[in-house]
Design a protein around this motif. Structure first.
Motif, PDB file in Angstrom:
ATOM      1  N   LEU A  59       1.313  -1.439   0.171  1.00 51.19           N
ATOM      2  CA  LEU A  59       0.062  -0.176   0.120  1.00 51.19           C
ATOM      3  C   LEU A  59       0.843   1.026  -0.004  1.00 51.19           C
ATOM      4  O   LEU A  59       2.235   1.030   0.331  1.00 51.19           O
ATOM      5  CB  LEU A  59      -1.252  -0.278   1.155  1.00 51.19           C
ATOM      6  N   ASP A  60       0.577   2.247  -0.408  1.00 51.00           N
ATOM      7  CA  ASP A  60       1.086   3.987  -0.645  1.00 51.00           C
ATOM      8  C   ASP A  60       1.418   4.190   0.760  1.00 51.00           C
ATOM      9  O   ASP A  60       2.815   4.753   1.061  1.00 51.00           O
ATOM     10  CB  ASP A  60      -0.207   5.290  -1.453  1.00 51.00           C
ATOM     11  N   ASN A  61       0.481   3.617   1.897  1.00 47.23           N
ATOM     12  CA  ASN A  61       1.141   4.377   2.956  1.00 47.23           C
ATOM     13  C   ASN A  61       1.884   3.257   3.728  1.00 47.23           C
ATOM     14  O   ASN A  61       2.308   3.323   4.897  1.00 47.23           O
ATOM     15  CB  ASN A  61      -0.115   4.440   3.773  1.00 47.23           C
ATOM     16  N   GLY A  62       2.673   2.397   3.284  1.00 46.77           N
ATOM     17  CA  GLY A  62       3.944   1.357   3.575  1.00 46.77           C
ATOM     18  C   GLY A  62       2.797  -0.363   4.205  1.00 46.77           C
ATOM     19  O   GLY A  62       3.525  -1.093   4.474  1.00 46.77           O
ATOM     20  N   GLY A  63       1.634  -0.320   4.346  1.00 40.96           N
ATOM     21  CA  GLY A  63       1.020  -1.903   4.416  1.00 40.96           C
ATOM     22  C   GLY A  63       1.431  -2.671   3.507  1.00 40.96           C
ATOM     23  O   GLY A  63       1.411  -2.247   2.571  1.00 40.96           O
ATOM     24  N   LEU A  64       1.143  -3.536   3.790  1.00 40.72           N
ATOM     25  CA  LEU A  64       1.027  -4.500   3.364  1.00 40.72           C
ATOM     26  C   LEU A  64       0.189  -5.700   3.142  1.00 40.72           C
ATOM     27  O   LEU A  64      -0.216  -5.900   4.629  1.00 40.72           O
ATOM     28  CB  LEU A  64       2.263  -5.795   3.363  1.00 40.72           C
ATOM     29  N   ILE A  65      -0.415  -6.604   2.375  1.00 42.73           N
ATOM     30  CA  ILE A  65      -1.427  -7.034   2.324  1.00 42.73           C
ATOM     31  C   ILE A  65      -1.499  -8.352   1.207  1.00 42.73           C
ATOM     32  O   ILE A  65      -0.768  -8.271   0.427  1.00 42.73           O
ATOM     33  CB  ILE A  65      -2.857  -7.139   1.801  1.00 42.73           C
ATOM     34  N   SER A  66      -0.828  -9.564   1.905  1.00 38.66           N
ATOM     35  CA  SER A  66      -0.181 -11.193   1.051  1.00 38.66           C
ATOM     36  C   SER A  66      -0.839 -11.502   1.086  1.00 38.66           C
ATOM     37  O   SER A  66      -2.099 -11.862   2.274  1.00 38.66           O
ATOM     38  CB  SER A  66       1.135 -10.960   1.722  1.00 38.66           C
ATOM     39  N   GLY A  67      -0.789 -12.524   0.471  1.00 42.77           N
ATOM     40  CA  GLY A  67      -1.934 -14.442  -0.403  1.00 42.77           C
ATOM     41  C   GLY A  67      -1.351 -15.026  -0.708  1.00 42.77           C
ATOM     42  O   GLY A  67      -0.451 -15.061  -1.615  1.00 42.77           O
ATOM     43  N   SER A  68      -2.336 -15.990  -1.279  1.00 34.49           N
ATOM     44  CA  SER A  68      -1.843 -17.587  -2.089  1.00 34.49           C
ATOM     45  C   SER A  68      -3.128 -17.714  -1.709  1.00 34.49           C
ATOM     46  O   SER A  68      -3.797 -18.030  -1.356  1.00 34.49           O
ATOM     47  CB  SER A  68      -0.600 -17.962  -1.753  1.00 34.49           C
ATOM     48  N   ASP A  69      -3.097 -18.683  -2.900  1.00 36.56           N
ATOM     49  CA  ASP A  69      -4.438 -19.379  -3.249  1.00 36.56           C
ATOM     50  C   ASP A  69      -4.179 -21.127  -2.381  1.00 36.56           C
ATOM     51  O   ASP A  69      -3.879 -21.339  -2.121  1.00 36.56           O
ATOM     52  CB  ASP A  69      -4.692 -19.727  -4.509  1.00 36.56           C
ATOM     53  N   SER A  70      -5.295 -20.948  -2.046  1.00 32.39           N
ATOM     54  CA  SER A  70      -5.408 -22.565  -1.142  1.00 32.39           C
ATOM     55  C   SER A  70      -6.217 -23.828  -1.967  1.00 32.39           C
ATOM     56  O   SER A  70      -6.871 -23.345  -2.806  1.00 32.39           O
ATOM     57  CB  SER A  70      -6.172 -22.108   0.306  1.00 32.39           C
ATOM     58  N   PHE A  71      -5.580 -25.204  -1.081  1.00 27.56           N
ATOM     59  CA  PHE A  71      -6.448 -26.238  -2.192  1.00 27.56           C
ATOM     60  C   PHE A  71      -7.481 -27.168  -1.505  1.00 27.56           C
ATOM     61  O   PHE A  71      -7.647 -28.211  -1.627  1.00 27.56           O
ATOM     62  CB  PHE A  71      -5.574 -27.177  -2.706  1.00 27.56           C
ATOM     63  N   GLU A  72      -7.964 -26.765   0.158  1.00 26.36           N
ATOM     64  CA  GLU A  72      -7.947 -28.117   1.219  1.00 26.36           C
ATOM     65  C   GLU A  72      -9.611 -27.727   0.795  1.00 26.36           C
ATOM     66  O   GLU A  72     -10.211 -28.568   2.174  1.00 26.36           O
ATOM     67  CB  GLU A  72      -7.631 -26.587   2.144  1.00 26.36           C
ATOM     68  N   GLY A  73     -10.371 -27.257  -0.306  1.00 28.87           N
ATOM     69  CA  GLY A  73     -11.834 -26.784  -0.487  1.00 28.87           C
ATOM     70  C   GLY A  73     -12.268 -25.668  -0.186  1.00 28.87           C
ATOM     71  O   GLY A  73     -11.632 -24.641   0.278  1.00 28.87           O
ATOM     72  N   GLU A  74     -13.266 -25.752   0.556  1.00 30.90           N
ATOM     73  CA  GLU A  74     -14.247 -24.970   0.989  1.00 30.90           C
ATOM     74  C   GLU A  74     -13.772 -24.255   2.407  1.00 30.90           C
ATOM     75  O   GLU A  74     -13.672 -25.008   2.976  1.00 30.90           O
ATOM     76  CB  GLU A  74     -15.244 -24.855   0.893  1.00 30.90           C
ATOM     77  N   MET A  75     -13.422 -23.029   2.047  1.00 37.89           N
ATOM     78  CA  MET A  75     -12.829 -21.735   3.240  1.00 37.89           C
ATOM     79  C   MET A  75     -14.243 -21.216   3.558  1.00 37.89           C
ATOM     80  O   MET A  75     -14.928 -20.314   2.482  1.00 37.89           O
ATOM     81  CB  MET A  75     -12.088 -21.211   3.258  1.00 37.89           C
ATOM     82  N   LEU A  76     -14.761 -20.778   4.626  1.00 42.59           N
ATOM     83  CA  LEU A  76     -15.627 -19.312   5.002  1.00 42.59           C
ATOM     84  C   LEU A  76     -15.069 -18.503   5.533  1.00 42.59           C
ATOM     85  O   LEU A  76     -13.888 -18.734   6.704  1.00 42.59           O
ATOM     86  CB  LEU A  76     -16.396 -20.736   6.387  1.00 42.59           C
ATOM     87  N   VAL A  77     -14.847 -17.668   4.563  1.00 46.46           N
ATOM     88  CA  VAL A  77     -14.259 -16.054   5.158  1.00 46.46           C
ATOM     89  C   VAL A  77     -14.832 -15.020   5.943  1.00 46.46           C
ATOM     90  O   VAL A  77     -14.841 -14.488   6.865  1.00 46.46           O
ATOM     91  CB  VAL A  77     -13.566 -15.563   3.509  1.00 46.46           C
ATOM     92  N   LYS A  78     -16.172 -16.102   5.655  1.00 45.63           N
ATOM     93  CA  LYS A  78     -17.080 -14.452   6.668  1.00 45.63           C
ATOM     94  C   LYS A  78     -17.122 -14.615   7.460  1.00 45.63           C
ATOM     95  O   LYS A  78     -18.000 -15.558   8.196  1.00 45.63           O
ATOM     96  CB  LYS A  78     -18.150 -13.844   5.545  1.00 45.63           C
ATOM     97  N   ASP A  79     -17.015 -14.148   8.372  1.00 46.66           N
ATOM     98  CA  ASP A  79     -16.595 -13.665  10.230  1.00 46.66           C
ATOM     99  C   ASP A  79     -16.297 -12.814  10.185  1.00 46.66           C
ATOM    100  O   ASP A  79     -15.835 -11.904   9.910  1.00 46.66           O
ATOM    101  CB  ASP A  79     -15.473 -14.975  10.890  1.00 46.66           C
TER     102      ASP A  79
END
Length: 137
Positions: A59-79
């Motif tokens: 991010l322009d302010n120096g923050g970072l968001i990193s990630g990758s794809d998962s392969f374990e099947g369906e994931m519940l993200v909304k929480d």
């Protein structure tokens, strides 16, 4: 070197889409590396070549968001047990970020307004189910 904390998140096959969306909302520089770009000798699994091995949104302010794809099947993200926090530069900036998230298919969870501690605060779920806390002094 000073230790820092940043966010790392994995989705089931659409992490690239999420990182590109967040780049549209928050700006910054995005670097993506797929498994097809790596030498996979010795890997304990056989991922699809187009799957995201590692992505970083600086991010322009120096923050970072990193990630990758998962392969374990369906994931519940909304929480609500976790969330991302964006400290906006101004009240107008905070409202603009929420508007962008909602316009792209998100849902406002808590109206962005004056908080008891004096600043402004609101919550919004993006189209990937990630809750964003938006704060401004």
């Amino acid at each position: 070197m000073v230790g820092t904390i940043s966010t790392y998140i994995a989705f089931n096959g659409n992490t690239t889409e999420a990182l590109k969306h967040w780049q549209e909302v928050f700006g910054g520089e995005l670097n993506l590396l797929t498994y097809g770009q790596l030498t996979l000798e010795g890997m304990p699994f056989d991922p699809p070549a187009d799957a995201l091995a590692h992505g970083v949104l600086t991010l322009d302010n120096g923050g970072l968001i990193s990630g990758s794809d998962s392969f374990e099947g369906e994931m519940l993200v909304k929480d609500t047990a976790y969330s991302m926090l964006y400290n906006a530069e101004s009240v107008e900036d905070g409202r603009a970020r929420i508007d962008k998230i909602v316009a792209a298919g998100g849902e406002e969870a808590m109206k962005f307004e004056q908080a008891p501690w004096g600043g402004f605060f609101g919550q919004v779920f993006d189209k990937f189910g990630v809750m964003w806390n938006i704060s401004s002094d």
